[in-house]
Design an enzyme around this catalytic site. Structure first.
Site, PDB file in Angstrom:
ATOM      1  N   LYS A 175      -2.105 -27.917 -27.904  1.00 15.94           N
ATOM      2  CA  LYS A 175      -3.208 -27.787 -28.851  1.00 15.94           C
ATOM      3  C   LYS A 175      -2.699 -27.506 -30.271  1.00 15.94           C
ATOM      4  O   LYS A 175      -3.277 -27.984 -31.251  1.00 15.94           O
ATOM      5  CB  LYS A 175      -4.189 -26.696 -28.392  1.00 15.94           C
ATOM      6  CG  LYS A 175      -5.004 -27.078 -27.170  1.00 15.94           C
ATOM      7  CD  LYS A 175      -5.844 -28.324 -27.429  1.00 15.94           C
ATOM      8  CE  LYS A 175      -6.742 -28.676 -26.264  1.00 15.94           C
ATOM      9  NZ  LYS A 175      -7.554 -29.885 -26.521  1.00 15.94           N
ATOM     10  N   ALA A 201     -11.021 -34.814 -24.641  1.00 21.49           N
ATOM     11  CA  ALA A 201     -10.185 -35.145 -23.492  1.00 21.49           C
ATOM     12  C   ALA A 201      -8.892 -34.330 -23.518  1.00 21.49           C
ATOM     13  O   ALA A 201      -8.183 -34.309 -24.523  1.00 21.49           O
ATOM     14  CB  ALA A 201      -9.862 -36.635 -23.496  1.00 21.49           C
ATOM     15  N   THR A 226     -11.463 -38.258 -14.568  1.00 22.41           N
ATOM     16  CA  THR A 226     -10.504 -37.444 -13.824  1.00 22.41           C
ATOM     17  C   THR A 226     -11.092 -36.062 -13.574  1.00 22.41           C
ATOM     18  O   THR A 226     -11.009 -35.529 -12.466  1.00 22.41           O
ATOM     19  CB  THR A 226      -9.183 -37.312 -14.616  1.00 22.41           C
ATOM     20  OG1 THR A 226      -8.612 -38.615 -14.778  1.00 22.41           O
ATOM     21  CG2 THR A 226      -8.194 -36.424 -13.880  1.00 22.41           C
ATOM     22  N   ILE A 256     -14.585 -16.939 -13.610  1.00 20.35           N
ATOM     23  CA  ILE A 256     -15.973 -16.718 -13.200  1.00 20.35           C
ATOM     24  C   ILE A 256     -16.320 -17.492 -11.932  1.00 20.35           C
ATOM     25  O   ILE A 256     -16.851 -16.911 -10.971  1.00 20.35           O
ATOM     26  CB  ILE A 256     -16.943 -17.034 -14.359  1.00 20.35           C
ATOM     27  CG1 ILE A 256     -16.756 -16.004 -15.485  1.00 20.35           C
ATOM     28  CG2 ILE A 256     -18.395 -17.050 -13.882  1.00 20.35           C
ATOM     29  CD1 ILE A 256     -17.547 -16.297 -16.745  1.00 20.35           C
ATOM     30  N   ASP A 309     -14.668 -41.804 -21.007  1.00 14.92           N
ATOM     31  CA  ASP A 309     -14.153 -40.824 -20.046  1.00 14.92           C
ATOM     32  C   ASP A 309     -13.474 -41.549 -18.890  1.00 14.92           C
ATOM     33  O   ASP A 309     -13.991 -42.561 -18.404  1.00 14.92           O
ATOM     34  CB  ASP A 309     -15.311 -39.958 -19.521  1.00 14.92           C
ATOM     35  CG  ASP A 309     -14.851 -38.623 -18.975  1.00 14.92           C
ATOM     36  OD1 ASP A 309     -14.054 -38.613 -18.022  1.00 14.92           O
ATOM     37  OD2 ASP A 309     -15.304 -37.581 -19.489  1.00 14.92           O
ATOM     38  N   ASP A 353      -9.530 -44.151 -21.015  1.00 18.73           N
ATOM     39  CA  ASP A 353      -8.452 -43.161 -21.015  1.00 18.73           C
ATOM     40  C   ASP A 353      -7.807 -43.166 -22.405  1.00 18.73           C
ATOM     41  O   ASP A 353      -7.569 -44.240 -22.963  1.00 18.73           O
ATOM     42  CB  ASP A 353      -7.422 -43.515 -19.941  1.00 18.73           C
ATOM     43  CG  ASP A 353      -6.447 -42.385 -19.657  1.00 18.73           C
ATOM     44  OD1 ASP A 353      -5.734 -41.965 -20.597  1.00 18.73           O
ATOM     45  OD2 ASP A 353      -6.389 -41.924 -18.500  1.00 18.73           O
ATOM     46  N   ILE A 354      -7.520 -41.999 -22.949  1.00 22.73           N
ATOM     47  CA  ILE A 354      -6.941 -41.950 -24.295  1.00 22.73           C
ATOM     48  C   ILE A 354      -5.492 -42.413 -24.319  1.00 22.73           C
ATOM     49  O   ILE A 354      -4.904 -42.571 -25.395  1.00 22.73           O
ATOM     50  CB  ILE A 354      -7.062 -40.542 -24.921  1.00 22.73           C
ATOM     51  CG1 ILE A 354      -6.419 -39.475 -24.040  1.00 22.73           C
ATOM     52  CG2 ILE A 354      -8.516 -40.220 -25.196  1.00 22.73           C
ATOM     53  CD1 ILE A 354      -6.400 -38.081 -24.679  1.00 22.73           C
ATOM     54  N   TYR A 380      -0.093 -25.565 -22.474  1.00 21.06           N
ATOM     55  CA  TYR A 380      -1.425 -25.947 -22.940  1.00 21.06           C
ATOM     56  C   TYR A 380      -1.606 -25.575 -24.411  1.00 21.06           C
ATOM     57  O   TYR A 380      -1.996 -26.406 -25.241  1.00 21.06           O
ATOM     58  CB  TYR A 380      -2.502 -25.273 -22.086  1.00 21.06           C
ATOM     59  CG  TYR A 380      -3.914 -25.520 -22.563  1.00 21.06           C
ATOM     60  CD1 TYR A 380      -4.508 -26.764 -22.392  1.00 21.06           C
ATOM     61  CD2 TYR A 380      -4.649 -24.514 -23.194  1.00 21.06           C
ATOM     62  CE1 TYR A 380      -5.808 -27.006 -22.829  1.00 21.06           C
ATOM     63  CE2 TYR A 380      -5.945 -24.739 -23.620  1.00 21.06           C
ATOM     64  CZ  TYR A 380      -6.515 -25.984 -23.446  1.00 21.06           C
ATOM     65  OH  TYR A 380      -7.800 -26.213 -23.891  1.00 21.06           O
ATOM     66  N   ILE A 406     -17.598 -29.547 -21.240  1.00 23.15           N
ATOM     67  CA  ILE A 406     -18.180 -29.343 -22.563  1.00 23.15           C
ATOM     68  C   ILE A 406     -18.785 -30.636 -23.101  1.00 23.15           C
ATOM     69  O   ILE A 406     -19.869 -30.645 -23.689  1.00 23.15           O
ATOM     70  CB  ILE A 406     -17.129 -28.789 -23.545  1.00 23.15           C
ATOM     71  CG1 ILE A 406     -16.610 -27.439 -23.052  1.00 23.15           C
ATOM     72  CG2 ILE A 406     -17.714 -28.650 -24.952  1.00 23.15           C
ATOM     73  CD1 ILE A 406     -15.446 -26.879 -23.862  1.00 23.15           C
TER      74      ILE A 406
END
Length: 321
Positions: free
Chosen positions: A155, A85, A40, A196, A37, A64-65, A151, A17
């Protein structure tokens, strides 16, 4: 926030994205775009064309964050931040501690650096995974959080951290809850790719397509270029401390998705249905469609690309490789 002459940091800007957001930003009058970025999941080939524009640069040696000092340095003089990220759903399921370190602790690092550097606005990439399986359809932003996987939990935590940071330190942010995003630059192979690409890979290998469950599970598929445009609108909008669904409002059953892909590929590949494995967290979500009224009202966002058109674009992109 007005984008003219602004310096923007896109965290995860070489990813699926993020690379499309960078491309869309270059259509505006921004002064500079810095891609942060660790590569990875991101790839330099995704941003190759964007880097030809002198306004677009990669932060030296990536980023890296989890590296607090480096992240803080990258934000100096920045006006707005896009934070994309994250580890993906199935990856989080297999490696939950790393998922915490990246998606939760990493997001806290981003928020802390935003406050320290007086960032004017943050756009945070959340996910419809926060909702879990649908209790009501379509899902509005007030839908309860029924998530049961790592995950989605990460979030939910990221959203709560954004809200707490906004309340405590005054950071302006907008959070975007993506439905099922697809399109060019999505991972096409490997253990953690989407439904997909998996179907397309099976067709091109002349192999049987395997669908978990009975194929009636249904989701809201949105093209990545529409998602990128929504990110830009969110950065520009006056709204803050809000979360928005990013989807089409159209529900597609997996068996119908498969038939559409078979038609576009002019394939007669066999389709087999089998039960989900016990450790497949996707079995917990069988129904998801987002209501886009709030995003339309506050951000002026409405998707443009229909599913068949978007799938054709993806197929053409794959054929170029």
């Amino acid at each position: 926030m007005e984008l003219k002459n602004k310096r923007l940091l896109v965290i995860g800007g070489a990813g699926f994205i993020g690379s499309h957001i960078v491309k869309e930003l270059l259509k505006t009058s921004v002064q500079e775009i810095i891609i942060y970025d660790n590569f990875t999941r991101g790839k330099k080939e995704f941003i190759e064309e964007s880097l030809k524009d002198p306004r677009c640069n990669i932060y030296p040696n990536g980023g890296d964050i989890r590296d607090i000092d480096i992240l803080n340095d990258a934000m100096q003089g920045i006006d707005g931040v896009f934070h994309l990220a994250a580890m993906w759903l199935l990856h989080c399921n297999d490696f939950p501690r790393t998922a915490f370190e990246v998606n939760v602790q990493g997001t806290f690092n981003v928020l802390e650096a935003c406050v320290k550097n007086n960032i004017q606005k943050l756009v945070f990439s959340s996910s419809a995974s926060v909702y879990g399986d649908a209790v009501e359809v379509p899902m509005t932003e007030n839908h309860p959080f029924n998530n049961k996987n790592f995950y989605g939990a990460s979030k939910i935590s990221g959203e709560a951290l954004c809200r707490a940071t906004s309340d405590r330190f005054g950071l302006d942010y907008v959070g975007l809850r993506y439905m099922n995003v697809y399109g060019p630059n999505q991972a096409q192979t490997g253990a953690y790719t989407g439904v997909i690409p998996i179907m397309l890979n099976k067709i091109e290998a002349n192999e049987q397509i395997i669908i978990n469950g009975d194929g009636t599970q249904a989701y809201d598929f949105i093209h990545v270029s529409d998602v990128a445009k929504c990110n830009i609108l969110a950065m520009q909008a006056k709204t803050k401390d809000e979360f928005y669904n990013v989807g089409t409002g159209k529900q597609t059953k997996i068996k119908d998705l498969c038939q559409l892909i078979l038609k576009l590929k002019e394939s007669n590949s066999d389709v087999c249905y089998q039960p989900y494995s016990d450790n497949d967290s996707r079995r917990l979500v069988q129904n998801r469609i987002g209501c886009g009224e709030k995003a339309l009202h506050d951000l002026g966002f409405k998707y443009q690309i229909q599913l068949e058109e978007g799938l054709q674009q993806l197929i053409e992109w794959r054929d170029k490789d």
